[in-house]
Design a protein around this motif. Structure first.
Motif, PDB file in Angstrom:
ATOM      1  N   TYR A  61       0.814  -1.208   0.000  1.00  0.00           N
ATOM      2  CA  TYR A  61       0.000   0.000   0.000  1.00  0.00           C
ATOM      3  C   TYR A  61       0.853   1.266   0.000  1.00  0.00           C
ATOM      4  CZ  TYR A  61      -4.651  -2.048   0.462  1.00  0.00           C
ATOM      5  OH  TYR A  61      -5.828  -2.693   0.206  1.00  0.00           O
ATOM      6  N   LEU A  80      -3.564  -8.657  -3.598  1.00  0.00           N
ATOM      7  CA  LEU A  80      -4.810  -7.899  -3.495  1.00  0.00           C
ATOM      8  C   LEU A  80      -4.550  -6.447  -3.130  1.00  0.00           C
ATOM      9  CD1 LEU A  80      -7.012 -10.581  -1.729  1.00  0.00           C
ATOM     10  CD2 LEU A  80      -7.500  -9.522  -3.941  1.00  0.00           C
ATOM     11  N   ASP A  84      -5.643  -3.333  -5.350  1.00  0.00           N
ATOM     12  CA  ASP A  84      -6.446  -2.262  -4.766  1.00  0.00           C
ATOM     13  C   ASP A  84      -5.871  -0.891  -5.073  1.00  0.00           C
ATOM     14  OD1 ASP A  84      -8.688  -1.429  -3.366  1.00  0.00           O
ATOM     15  OD2 ASP A  84      -7.666  -1.401  -1.443  1.00  0.00           O
ATOM     16  N   THR A  85      -4.554  -0.824  -5.250  1.00  0.00           N
ATOM     17  CA  THR A  85      -3.910   0.454  -5.576  1.00  0.00           C
ATOM     18  C   THR A  85      -3.708   0.629  -7.084  1.00  0.00           C
ATOM     19  OG1 THR A  85      -1.691  -0.516  -5.314  1.00  0.00           O
ATOM     20  CG2 THR A  85      -2.701   0.488  -3.364  1.00  0.00           C
ATOM     21  N   LYS A 107     -12.506  -9.415  -1.054  1.00  0.00           N
ATOM     22  CA  LYS A 107     -11.594  -8.265  -1.131  1.00  0.00           C
ATOM     23  C   LYS A 107     -11.373  -7.859  -2.585  1.00  0.00           C
ATOM     24  CE  LYS A 107      -8.250  -5.379  -0.045  1.00  0.00           C
ATOM     25  NZ  LYS A 107      -8.533  -4.051   0.549  1.00  0.00           N
ATOM     26  N   CYS A 111     -11.938  -4.050  -5.308  1.00  0.00           N
ATOM     27  CA  CYS A 111     -10.828  -3.386  -5.985  1.00  0.00           C
ATOM     28  C   CYS A 111     -11.336  -2.586  -7.182  1.00  0.00           C
ATOM     29  CB  CYS A 111      -9.794  -4.410  -6.445  1.00  0.00           C
ATOM     30  SG  CYS A 111      -8.912  -5.235  -5.098  1.00  0.00           S
ATOM     31  N   TRP A 137     -19.725  -2.050  -5.768  1.00  0.00           N
ATOM     32  CA  TRP A 137     -18.734  -1.335  -6.577  1.00  0.00           C
ATOM     33  C   TRP A 137     -18.931  -1.535  -8.074  1.00  0.00           C
ATOM     34  CZ3 TRP A 137     -16.462   1.856  -3.467  1.00  0.00           C
ATOM     35  CH2 TRP A 137     -16.274   1.494  -2.127  1.00  0.00           C
TER      36      TRP A 137
END
Length: 412
Positions: A61, A80, A84-85, A107, A111, A137
């Motif tokens: 992260y 993951l 996510d980033t 999870k 994303c 999402w």
């Protein structure tokens, strides 16, 4: 915990050679400040992730690890984090969409920027938790399709998704055009009818204390409505009927919206729940009538809202408040709050002096009582002292007896 090593790990002046030695002996507690160091090199980050597995996710992260440093099969949690980033290849998303661990797929569903085929895979996942997260999402077309999902939990997440088309959100609120939901998390776990006793033990900790289902999925439907009320994309016209809904939570969500007709805000200003009125008082969209009603509310938490409202009328506005500022007080001098503002100690001395010297003696009373009034002006406001005895033009007056000299005869 080794406090000395933790302190060294956070020391900005730690030499690189000592940083390498610290990584070699780090545990989870030392790894946390190490992962946050600005001078951590990529090689040191890789070494730290290999030494302490828990540090892999925060390192990802924080941009210390790249896709080239991670095996998505061996470290799906780090993969993951990179997804996510937005720092991982799309192939990883397709790989993890088939991960046997439900938490990993859940999870993944949260994303951003997932390939369309991955979104479709997650939307058809056999685990409702994964589908519900995907619904939260999903892009507009997928969200619109999931609004008709047979599980109420998935519909609830569609109601919270700001990408959901407004017409679909309205259908979720009204129920028009959608088939009835057949399942919810409550009836998945307990035989219907079921309701948690809010004051008794909770046999199923996975369910909230207000969980209930009698076949109509009451608690999940309530949560869906709450999500839709808080969703700024939901058309206001579909929500005005909630102004007298028996659920104070739904009315509180309604009071926070900024797109309602003025008549709805006026009704909410007299709501029996102080939480509804307090939320309304902080809403910048309300007009003069609700502000005036809320400024006179019996509840202190409600009255506090209009004081900070950007559109509060000056005659409603902190003038007597001890924290009132000079600019606010100056604005009040031209309004009905003038007497209160004129007596406030935060008013500049020059203004107080001018107010005292004004032609209107009644308006001068408040500034005359203002503790900021200069002493010289106070002196000027007083009438001249009376002529004392013995002074030119005055009659003689007996002198006051002075102190007794010598010992009092009553004392020994």
């Amino acid at each position: 915990m080794n406090h000395l090593l933790c302190g060294l790990a956070a020391n900005d002046n730690l030499p690189s050679s000592l940083l390498d030695r610290l990584i070699a002996v780090a545990d989870a507690e030392v790894a946390d400040p190490l992962a946050d160091r600005a001078d951590l090199s990529r090689a040191q980050a890789v070494a730290l992730a290999a030494r302490v597995a828990e540090s892999g996710v925060p390192l990802a992260y924080r941009g210390r690890l790249t896709a080239a440093d991670v095996d998505p099969v061996a470290r799906p949690d780090v993969a993951l984090a990179l997804l996510d980033t937005g720092a991982a290849p799309a192939a990883w998303a397709r790989l993890l969409a088939a991960d046997p661990v439900v938490e990993h797929r859940e999870k993944l569903a949260a994303c951003p920027g997932l390939p369309p085929d991955v979104v479709e895979t997650l939307a058809a996942d056999p685990e409702i938790r994964v589908v519900a997260e995907a619904a939260l999402w999903a892009p507009a077309q997928v969200a619109a399709r999931l609004a008709a999902h047979p599980h109420a939990e998935v519909r609830r997440m569609v109601g919270a998704n700001e990408a959901t088309p407004p017409s679909v959100l309205e259908a979720l609120v009204t129920g028009d055009g959608l088939p009835a939901a057949r399942h919810c998390l409550v009836c998945d776990r307990r035989t219907s009818p079921f309701a948690h006793d809010p004051h008794g033990p909770r046999p199923d900790r996975d369910l909230p204390p207000w969980a209930s289902c009698d076949g109509a999925h009451a608690s999940t439907t309530h949560d869906l409505l709450y999500a839709a009320l808080r969703n700024p994309t939901t058309p206001a016209g579909a929500l005005v009927g909630f102004v007298d809904h028996p659920s104070h939570l739904l009315r509180r969500a309604l009071a926070a919206r900024r797109d309602l007709p003025p008549s709805v805000y006026e009704l909410l200003a007299s709501d029996p729940d102080p939480g509804v009125r307090a939320g309304l008082a902080e809403n910048p969209a309300i007009g003069d009538a609700p502000i005036r009603a809320l400024a006179d509310d019996d509840c202190h938490n409600v009255r506090r809202g209009p004081a900070h409202h950007p559109g509060v009328p000056l005659d409603v506005l902190i003038a007597g408040h001890h924290n009132a500022t000079a600019p606010a007080l100056l604005a009040c001098l031209d309004d009905e709050a003038r007497p209160v503002a004129a007596g406030h100690p935060a008013l500049p001395q020059s203004v107080v002096t001018d107010l005292v010297a004004g032609a209107d003696l009644r308006s001068a009373e408040a500034p005359a009582a203002n503790p900021s009034l200069p002493h010289t002006v106070m002196t000027e406001l007083l009438p001249p002292p009376p002529v004392r005895a013995g002074s030119p033009g005055g009659d003689a007056e007996p002198a006051a007896p002075g102190p007794r000299r010598g010992r009092d005869r009553r004392t020994r």
